[in-house]
Scaffold this motif. Structure first.
Motif, PDB file in Angstrom:
ATOM      1  N   GLN A 674      -9.825   9.208   7.287  1.00 45.16           N
ATOM      2  CA  GLN A 674      -8.626   9.219   6.442  1.00 45.16           C
ATOM      3  C   GLN A 674      -7.550   8.254   6.938  1.00 45.16           C
ATOM      4  O   GLN A 674      -6.919   7.556   6.153  1.00 45.16           O
ATOM      5  CB  GLN A 674      -8.064  10.638   6.388  1.00 45.16           C
ATOM      6  N   GLU A 675      -7.372   8.199   8.256  1.00 42.40           N
ATOM      7  CA  GLU A 675      -6.325   7.333   8.808  1.00 42.40           C
ATOM      8  C   GLU A 675      -6.546   5.865   8.409  1.00 42.40           C
ATOM      9  O   GLU A 675      -5.604   5.142   8.089  1.00 42.40           O
ATOM     10  CB  GLU A 675      -6.311   7.458  10.340  1.00 42.40           C
ATOM     11  N   ARG A 677      -8.104   4.758   5.751  1.00 41.52           N
ATOM     12  CA  ARG A 677      -7.845   4.568   4.312  1.00 41.52           C
ATOM     13  C   ARG A 677      -6.355   4.284   4.079  1.00 41.52           C
ATOM     14  O   ARG A 677      -5.982   3.455   3.248  1.00 41.52           O
ATOM     15  CB  ARG A 677      -8.295   5.801   3.524  1.00 41.52           C
ATOM     16  N   GLY A 678      -5.514   4.979   4.854  1.00 42.33           N
ATOM     17  CA  GLY A 678      -4.071   4.739   4.771  1.00 42.33           C
ATOM     18  C   GLY A 678      -3.699   3.381   5.358  1.00 42.33           C
ATOM     19  O   GLY A 678      -2.844   2.668   4.815  1.00 42.33           O
ATOM     20  N   THR A 679      -4.364   3.009   6.461  1.00 42.04           N
ATOM     21  CA  THR A 679      -4.085   1.721   7.114  1.00 42.04           C
ATOM     22  C   THR A 679      -4.379   0.558   6.162  1.00 42.04           C
ATOM     23  O   THR A 679      -3.589  -0.398   6.058  1.00 42.04           O
ATOM     24  CB  THR A 679      -4.939   1.577   8.401  1.00 42.04           C
ATOM     25  N   ILE A 680      -5.493   0.630   5.458  1.00 43.02           N
ATOM     26  CA  ILE A 680      -5.870  -0.449   4.527  1.00 43.02           C
ATOM     27  C   ILE A 680      -4.792  -0.599   3.439  1.00 43.02           C
ATOM     28  O   ILE A 680      -4.414  -1.711   3.085  1.00 43.02           O
ATOM     29  CB  ILE A 680      -7.262  -0.164   3.898  1.00 43.02           C
ATOM     30  N   ARG A 681      -4.289   0.537   2.954  1.00 43.68           N
ATOM     31  CA  ARG A 681      -3.237   0.488   1.923  1.00 43.68           C
ATOM     32  C   ARG A 681      -1.956  -0.119   2.483  1.00 43.68           C
ATOM     33  O   ARG A 681      -1.372  -1.019   1.888  1.00 43.68           O
ATOM     34  CB  ARG A 681      -2.965   1.904   1.395  1.00 43.68           C
ATOM     35  N   ARG A 682      -1.535   0.355   3.664  1.00 42.36           N
ATOM     36  CA  ARG A 682      -0.274  -0.124   4.249  1.00 42.36           C
ATOM     37  C   ARG A 682      -0.335  -1.612   4.608  1.00 42.36           C
ATOM     38  O   ARG A 682       0.681  -2.300   4.593  1.00 42.36           O
ATOM     39  CB  ARG A 682       0.063   0.705   5.498  1.00 42.36           C
ATOM     40  N   GLY A 710     -14.581   4.249  -1.049  1.00 44.81           N
ATOM     41  CA  GLY A 710     -14.034   4.938   0.126  1.00 44.81           C
ATOM     42  C   GLY A 710     -12.521   5.042   0.064  1.00 44.81           C
ATOM     43  O   GLY A 710     -11.940   6.091   0.342  1.00 44.81           O
ATOM     44  N   CYS A 711     -11.862   3.951  -0.338  1.00 48.38           N
ATOM     45  CA  CYS A 711     -10.395   3.962  -0.450  1.00 48.38           C
ATOM     46  C   CYS A 711      -9.926   4.933  -1.529  1.00 48.38           C
ATOM     47  O   CYS A 711      -8.869   5.555  -1.413  1.00 48.38           O
ATOM     48  CB  CYS A 711      -9.886   2.564  -0.766  1.00 48.38           C
ATOM     49  N   ALA A 712     -10.714   5.059  -2.608  1.00 50.34           N
ATOM     50  CA  ALA A 712     -10.331   5.902  -3.753  1.00 50.34           C
ATOM     51  C   ALA A 712     -10.294   7.387  -3.421  1.00 50.34           C
ATOM     52  O   ALA A 712      -9.815   8.196  -4.223  1.00 50.34           O
ATOM     53  CB  ALA A 712     -11.292   5.647  -4.919  1.00 50.34           C
ATOM     54  N   MET A 713     -10.760   7.745  -2.225  1.00 49.21           N
ATOM     55  CA  MET A 713     -10.703   9.158  -1.825  1.00 49.21           C
ATOM     56  C   MET A 713      -9.272   9.621  -1.573  1.00 49.21           C
ATOM     57  O   MET A 713      -8.999  10.806  -1.497  1.00 49.21           O
ATOM     58  CB  MET A 713     -11.571   9.373  -0.573  1.00 49.21           C
TER      59      MET A 713
END
Length: 931
Positions: A674-675, A677-682, A710-713
């Motif tokens: 999960q961490e 997935r947030g990093t990729i967005r930020r 994976g990101c869409a989760m």
């Protein structure tokens, strides 16, 4: 254990004499099972573990006295166990690297203290004790050729004795017999997964070779005949009691230039047997087929085979290449060029002295020719056009060492040219160079190997080197006395040239096997510990080529090479770093290797190398290694620590496709956390990721789909994906003709549908989208079917979308898939059926389409996830009385009752609900019948 070691294990030498276990996945599996058996023996069978062997198991060990502790008396390099036999002898003795063990109890303890060396210790023990049962129980229990080796026969021997020792022996025999059965079953399962010889393949090869037999000059053999005309129903000619050993048939072959050969064709390969009277013992190495066997036995066969029109169909099997080959017929350079340089005419003048002079004049001409810049194409082609090339090759076949050396120096330089490489091969130059590898002159051997390295860049040349015994000779160049102690310049140069040639040759699958059989792996491992970059680059280059084969990946791991590959990632030489990263990229397919890379701190080195964005080849290798290492969750957590994800996001733009494939693949694996997935967005990674959904490269699309999914989760990520039209792009990829792209797109749509706001409306907005996904249920690809079922299960949660899918025939198409044994498909199919029951008369329709009975059988699966999905589907279907009757007839009640006690709440609830529905129907029927 003795039976399996003799029949199933893969040895480097025939018979029961000296030989070593090959480094293969099958042997590793057998060794690990034997280790587990021996390691657990003392705790599971303490009484039997105390039994003292008739003779000690003895072998050369890698352990020293420092490995031993409590329970042992240590005197410098000698170790003795405190536990002793009644005769006063210790049950374990280590002296001068020789280990003697006399009980299972000591064997168990030894394996536990051996730790990471236990595989090597077990291998050394079994190689030194080919029939361990003889050492454990006595020579009378050994397997004798032709004697009954059944378990009953062994019990008959035990019966003749009496007392407690007899009882212990009987238990040990039973335990060893159980291990033997386990090992044989395991080896049969592994062997069956690999392509092997079969009666049809052998018969085709025999018939083809018979066309080229006779007494004529160009024939390859005098004759070739089966020893038996009787063919069994399975196509074999071997008697049934030999077929159980995998034997297919026996042949008598009469070559033109050797004595008649009697061979056995078996599922494992082809080998020389004991003679015309069928002595079944193997007298040679195993060969892949009859042609490969004959190539090493008959020079006339090798000489005449290329003259036969259909020979290529035999020779090219397995001659695959791991890189794009040069064209067999390269384009010729422009003829009649009047604007030729002075160098061209200078070489033309020298040509007559090379052609017609005495040895001294020839040598002077050769030296003069080397004064020209032979790296220039003009000079290279001048040598070819003037007919000098033929002369240079002829000079190799003389006994004048200086002329041979002078010729090779020129050939080495000009063979950088593709036209000249092919010309050298056409003129038979490779065959002569392979002969020179036997020379006593080290310099000559080095020059020949370097030239072979240049010429063997296309398939036909690599094949020629192998067919003339070149691989074994090149491997021998690596075998220098000084390796491991002090590296001498002469040895390093010899090994470097050998490694360069092996590197070129290793692009062929058959050559990879030949290098392994010639003992190349341990030699490459030894040179990998060297600090000289000149030798390291070709050694690692060879290893990374060979790492595409599972047996090499296993050897690279077990020979301790991962540590050295990781160490060289920190080299100052980018080419060496690149080859090390490429080797890790291929080897990291295996979990144990991924763990070793982490253990030796290779993940940090790989992350640091991402900063070198100028060298695209290095970047491709490094990102590939990171991608494969990220298959392990522990490694992903380390990459988080090293801020690797942030760096990877910066590489999503302005990179070649080979880098992008690996970068997006690595991000897709990191998205499991999960961490990240947030990093990729930020870090702004979602937009460039979605943009890549419009790419055309199939491998890139597969990885992008996985990463976007994976990101869409994460709901926050999902809103960005949706705003960038990412879901529509994913949906359009369902039309892609590549099944891998279709499946990855369907998997990615699952979290998108699950986490999008107003997902039902979003899906309906795609014109023809629902019809498209339902049509994919007609695919023949299992992964496409599984992913589409998973997507349908999510889409069907919206009633309007379910109604549309029903109109498009989703029920009969799902029902048609019900008779599957694939657990992954079963699980997602059951989920889709459960959700599709929620509309109209779909429950009834599933029953009419005969989907209920096959679903009931899913409850017998061993996968708990299949149980849950199936119970939920059956619960929905049980709302229809007719379906309840079918379920009852198929015995679901008993199976569901066991699941009512499950700790999985969803499974428990669905199982109870289904049973309740069936029970209600039974009560209603009873009431109607009896009032």
């Amino acid at each position: 254990m003795g039976v399996t070691l003799a029949r199933a294990a893969q040895w480097t030498a025939a018979g029961s004499g000296a030989g070593t276990l090959e480094t293969t996945p099958l042997n590793e599996s057998l060794l690990n099972q034997i280790i587990k058996f021996a390691e657990d023996f003392s705790t599971k069978h303490p009484q039997e573990a105390a039994y003292v062997f008739r003779e000690p198991l003895e072998w050369k060990t890698q352990l020293d006295s420092s490995a031993f502790g409590e329970g042992y008396v240590i005197n410098e390099a000698t170790v003795q166990s405190e536990a002793k036999h009644e005769d006063g002898q210790p049950l374990l003795i280590l002296s001068a690297s020789t280990l003697r063990v006399r009980s299972f109890d000591q064997l168990s303890h030894l394996l536990r203290i051996a730790m990471e060396k236990k595989l090597k210790e077990a291998q050394a023990c079994l190689e030194a004790n080919r029939d361990p049962i003889v050492k454990i129980l006595g020579p009378e229990y050994g397997a004798v050729e032709g004697e009954d080796t059944s378990i009953l026969h062994l019990f008959d021997k035990v019966k003749k004795e009496s007392g407690l020792e007899t009882e212990l022996k009987m238990k040990i025999i039973l335990l060893l017999h159980q291990l033997d059965l386990q090992l044989l079953n395991s080896s049969l399962k592994q062997i069956s997964q690999h392509e092997r010889l079969n009666p049809a393949t052998v018969n085709n090869e025999v018939n083809l070779l018979k066309n080229f037999c006779g007494r004529g000059e160009d024939t390859v053999l005098e004759s070739l005949e089966y020893t038996s005309d009787y063919i069994f129903s399975n196509g074999c000619r071997a008697p049934p009691w030999r077929q159980v050993h995998g034997e297919i048939c026996y042949l008598v072959i009469k070559p033109h230039d050797t004595d008649p050969l009697c061979i056995t064709c078996s599922t494992a390969g082809v080998f020389l047997n004991g003679g015309k009277d069928i002595d079944y013992e193997r007298k040679s190495d195993l060969y892949e087929d009859i042609v490969t066997f004959l190539r090493e036995r008959s020079p006339r066969f090798v000489e005449n085979m290329p003259k036969q029109v259909s020979s290529s169909s035999l020779e090219d099997i397995g001659e695959s290449s791991s890189e794009t080959d040069e064209d067999e017929q390269p384009l010729r350079h422009q003829e009649g060029n009047t604007d030729l340089s002075a160098e061209y005419w200078g070489i033309q003048k020298l040509a007559k002295y090379v052609k017609g002079g005495d040895p001294t004049a020839t040598l002077i001409a050769l030296c003069s020719m080397r004064d020209f810049n032979l790296s220039q194409e003009t000079c290279q082609l001048a040598i070819k056009d003037t007919g000098c090339l033929e002369v240079l090759i002829n000079l190799l076949d003389t006994e004048e060492i200086k002329c041979q050396a002078g010729s090779l120096k020129i050939l080495k330089d000009i063979s950088q040219n593709v036209l000249i490489r092919h010309a050298i091969a056409d003129l038979g130059g490779l065959e002569i160079m392979v002969k020179i590898l036997d020379s006593s002159d080290t310099n000559l051997k080095c020059l020949a190997a370097e030239t072979i390295a240049n010429v063997a860049r296309f398939k036909r040349a690599r094949k020629t080197v192998r067919q003339h015994g070149g691989i074994k000779k090149l491997v021998e160049l690596l075998d220098c006395i000084s390796v491991g102690s002090s590296y001498q310049a002469k040895d390093t140069e010899t090994a470097r040239c050998g490694a360069l040639a092996l590197w070129s040759c290793s692009k062929s699958t058959k050559n990879k096997k030949a290098i392994r059989r010639a003992g190349g792996i341990p030699l490459l491992a030894r040179w990998l510990k060297c600090s000289h970059t000149d030798i390291l680059i070709p050694v690692v280059g060879t290893l990374q080529e060979c790492a595409s084969e599972p047996s090499y990946r296993l050897a690279i791991r077990t020979e301790g090479m991962i540590e050295n590959l990781v160490k060289n990632l920190s080299s100052e030489h980018e080419e060496l770093q690149m080859h090390c990263a490429s080797a890790i990229f291929k080897c990291a397919e295996d979990e144990e290797t991924r763990d070793l890379v982490r253990k030796h701190e290779g993940l940090q080195s790989l992350s640091d190398l991402l900063d070198n964005t100028e060298n695209k080849q290095l970047l491709a290798a490094v990102t590939g290694a990171i991608w494969k290492c990220a298959y392990s969750t522990e490694n992903v957590l380390k990459f988080q620590e090293y801020k690797t994800v942030e760096t990877l996001v910066t590489l999503l733009t302005d990179q070649p496709e080979e880098v992008l494939i690996n970068v997006i693949g690595a991000l897709g694996e990191c998205c499991r956390e999960q961490e990240n997935r947030g990093t990729i967005r930020r870090c702004g990674g979602i937009a460039p990721m979605v943009k890549l959904l419009t790419a055309t490269n199939q491998a890139l699309l597969v990885n992008v789909n996985k990463a976007v999914g994976g990101c869409a989760m994460e709901p926050e990520n999902m809103s960005i994906i949706d705003s960038l039209d990412g879901v529509r792009l994913l949906w359009s990829l369902l039309k892609n003709p590549n099944p891998d792209v279709q499946a990855s797109a369907a998997w990615a749509l699952c979290p998108c549908v699950e986490n999008a706001k107003n997902s039902g409306e979003m899906v309906r907005s795609f014109v023809g989208g629902l019809e498209l996904i339902v049509k994919l249920l007609k695919s023949k690809d299992k992964e496409v079917l599984t992913s589409v079922c998973a997507a349908i299960a999510n889409i069907a949660k919206d009633e309007e979308n379910l109604a549309v899918m029903t109109d498009h025939g989703v029920v009969p198409l799902l029902s048609r898939l019900a008779n599957t044994n694939n657990n992954k498909l079963r699980r997602h199919l059951a989920e889709a059926i459960a959700h599709c029951c929620m509309w109209g008369r779909n429950r009834v329709a599933f029953g009419e389409a005969k989907a209920v009975a096959p679903l009931a059988r899913y409850l017998k699966s061993k996968d708990p996830l299949v149980h849950r999905a199936t119970a939920q589907a059956l619960y929905q279907l049980s709302e229809d009385p007719n379906n309840c009757v079918i379920m009852h007839e198929n015995g679901v009640v008993k199976l569901l009752l066991a699941m009512v006690g499950s700790t999985d709440d969803a499974l428990q609830e669905a199982a109870a609900g289904c049973i309740a529905n069936i029970r209600r129907l039974a009560l209603a029927t009873e009431k109607a019948k009896y009032g």
